[in-house]
Design a protein around this motif. Sequence first.
Motif, short mmCIF file in Angstrom:
data_model
loop_
_atom_site.label_atom_id
_atom_site.label_comp_id
_atom_site.label_asym_id
_atom_site.label_seq_id
_atom_site.Cartn_x
_atom_site.Cartn_y
_atom_site.Cartn_z
N LEU A 259 -11.79 -2.36 -4.03
CA LEU A 259 -11.43 -2.40 -5.14
C LEU A 259 -11.66 -3.39 -5.92
CD1 LEU A 259 -7.81 -0.61 -5.13
CD2 LEU A 259 -10.31 0.36 -3.98
N VAL B 104 -2.11 -2.96 -1.93
CA VAL B 104 -3.42 -3.28 -0.95
C VAL B 104 -2.72 -4.24 0.05
CG1 VAL B 104 -4.59 -2.90 -3.64
CG2 VAL B 104 -3.65 -4.84 -3.17
N ALA C 6 -8.62 4.63 2.91
CA ALA C 6 -8.83 3.11 3.61
C ALA C 6 -8.56 3.51 5.82
CB ALA C 6 -8.49 2.07 3.06
N LYS C 7 -7.12 3.68 5.45
CA LYS C 7 -6.11 3.68 6.70
C LYS C 7 -6.98 4.73 8.03
CE LYS C 7 -3.83 -0.05 5.04
NZ LYS C 7 -4.14 -1.19 4.78
N VAL D 157 -11.83 -0.56 2.13
CA VAL D 157 -12.34 -0.61 1.23
C VAL D 157 -11.73 -2.39 -0.20
CG1 VAL D 157 -11.68 0.70 -0.98
CG2 VAL D 157 -11.51 1.96 1.41
N LEU E 12 -7.28 5.37 -2.03
CA LEU E 12 -8.51 5.38 -1.49
C LEU E 12 -7.61 4.27 0.12
CD1 LEU E 12 -10.23 3.89 -4.43
CD2 LEU E 12 -11.51 5.00 -2.48
N LEU E 13 -5.93 4.29 -0.15
CA LEU E 13 -5.27 3.70 0.87
C LEU E 13 -5.31 4.12 1.93
CD1 LEU E 13 -4.02 1.38 1.09
CD2 LEU E 13 -1.97 2.60 0.24
N SER F 3 -9.21 -2.25 5.89
CA SER F 3 -8.24 -2.57 4.38
C SER F 3 -8.54 -2.72 3.73
CB SER F 3 -8.59 -4.57 5.06
OG SER F 3 -9.25 -4.55 5.44
N LEU F 4 -7.07 -3.06 2.43
CA LEU F 4 -7.51 -2.61 0.94
C LEU F 4 -7.31 -3.62 0.15
CD1 LEU F 4 -8.14 -0.60 -0.92
CD2 LEU F 4 -5.81 0.01 -0.96
#
Length: 475
Positions: A212, A232, A203-204, A210, A199-200, A90-91
């Motif tokens: 932020l 997010v 993460a996935k 992650v 970053l997404l 997850s973000l």
Amino acid sequence: MAKTKTQFVCQQCGRVAARQMGRCPQCGTFNSMVEQIVAEPARPGARVPLSGARSTPKTLRQIEGDTDARWAVPIHEFSRVLGGGIVPGSLVLVGGDPGIGKSTLLLQAAACLAAGGRRVLYVSGEESPEQVRLRADRLGEPPADLLLLCETDLEAVLAAADRVKPQALVVDSIQTLARADLEGGPGSVTQVRECGLGLLGFAKEAGVAVFLVGHVTKDGAVAGPRVLEHMVDAVLYLEGERYQHYRVLRAAKNRFGSTHELGVFEMGERGLSEVANPSAAFLSDARGGSPGAAVVASLEGSRPLLVELQALVSSSPYATPQRVSSGFDGRRLAVLLAVLERRVGLRLGHHDVFVSVAGGLTLDEPGVDLGVALAVASSFRSRPVRAATVVMGEVSLAGEVRRVMRLPDRVREAVHLGFARAAVPESQAQEAASLGVETVAVAGVRDACERLLEPRAVEDEAEVPGGTGAREPRA
Ligand code: TYD
Ligand code: MG
């Protein structure tokens, strides 16, 4: 590339326009369009590619949904706001004013996860390794295997993450991160969006949780907020008055849980600690006795919270009296004042009204209406609310007191904290009485003012005899 093409990009929502505009046509923000050079049209769109296997459609049943795969964090307040733990892959965006404690919270969470045997990488773009170390020391013995990286380049962060393969990654903050190949400095909407997307993807793909950190600008939004909020999975806000020690963590968006949950912390010498009994924290020590104070039972997510409200009504030196409220919606206050004026007959037209909620908390639940109305009436008439009384009820425009949700939970919490009396909507009186509390069934606001305010007015300390004309009328 011979000719430089430029475009205008809204720094709030990322809307792109060919010409300058005073107001963004998408989000309506004024003067937010900033000219940017379009370097190579293909580049901003280039993002971390998803692997080919992910592009094959599957039926829902083929997908292994491990719904219990949440990691519990020993910080329960944090865990609860997330919906019961951290979801791998997850973000999560954690926003808040500068200095409110975001870095502290995430460093503590990272340390807890690392102590629990998870591999955690904490990336700081704002502080030096020594600074982070100092902070960690302050928070207690730092776990041996918490990894730290001070870096502001996204590629370098992703490369490091690829190497050390963390299970959780903290990026403090997204506004300090940048991709070298993109126009615009760190914190610009293009950089924030592209780094967020990078970053997404990470993460996935890697199944890494992650976090932020996002700073909030003066107008209360995370810089480049809309672009991040959409991508997010959860948006948490850490709030509180900077000079008070309570901090409230609240979810504004959560794909894995409720957005009504609330975590309460106290900032102390050794970082944030959980407040075991938040209701007690939001009640002042002086329980009642002074005019203008009322205790309400507000429902915050899965739990009721007892909070003290204060109102101050004083005759106004201005033609247009002031109505100032902190922690309670100003428009809702205006409605309640109109109800008090018309249905109870309080002449508030020439009085300033100030309302504030204890502990820097924000209440936006209809069940606290009656408490606010009563606090205002109490200050206006200089008659305290009866001692040890908790007030609950929604107020209608006609001045009636309406039912509240989950009354028993609220009453139980009040009893638990030593309240002997509960003022409840008439239709719920029986339910409340069965819980062993002295029940005052109120039909309307007028009725509530008559039965819940002490019969005798008390002198306010500040009202020095022979003072200014700021004396409040007596009922
Ligand atoms: P910080 O986490 O740096 O805030 P943010 O990352 O949101 O900008 O918190 C900074 C404030 O918290 C600072 O004013 C000092 C205070 N603080 C404490 O009171 N006790 C502590 O143990 C720590 C680490 C910070
Ligand atoms: Mg910080």
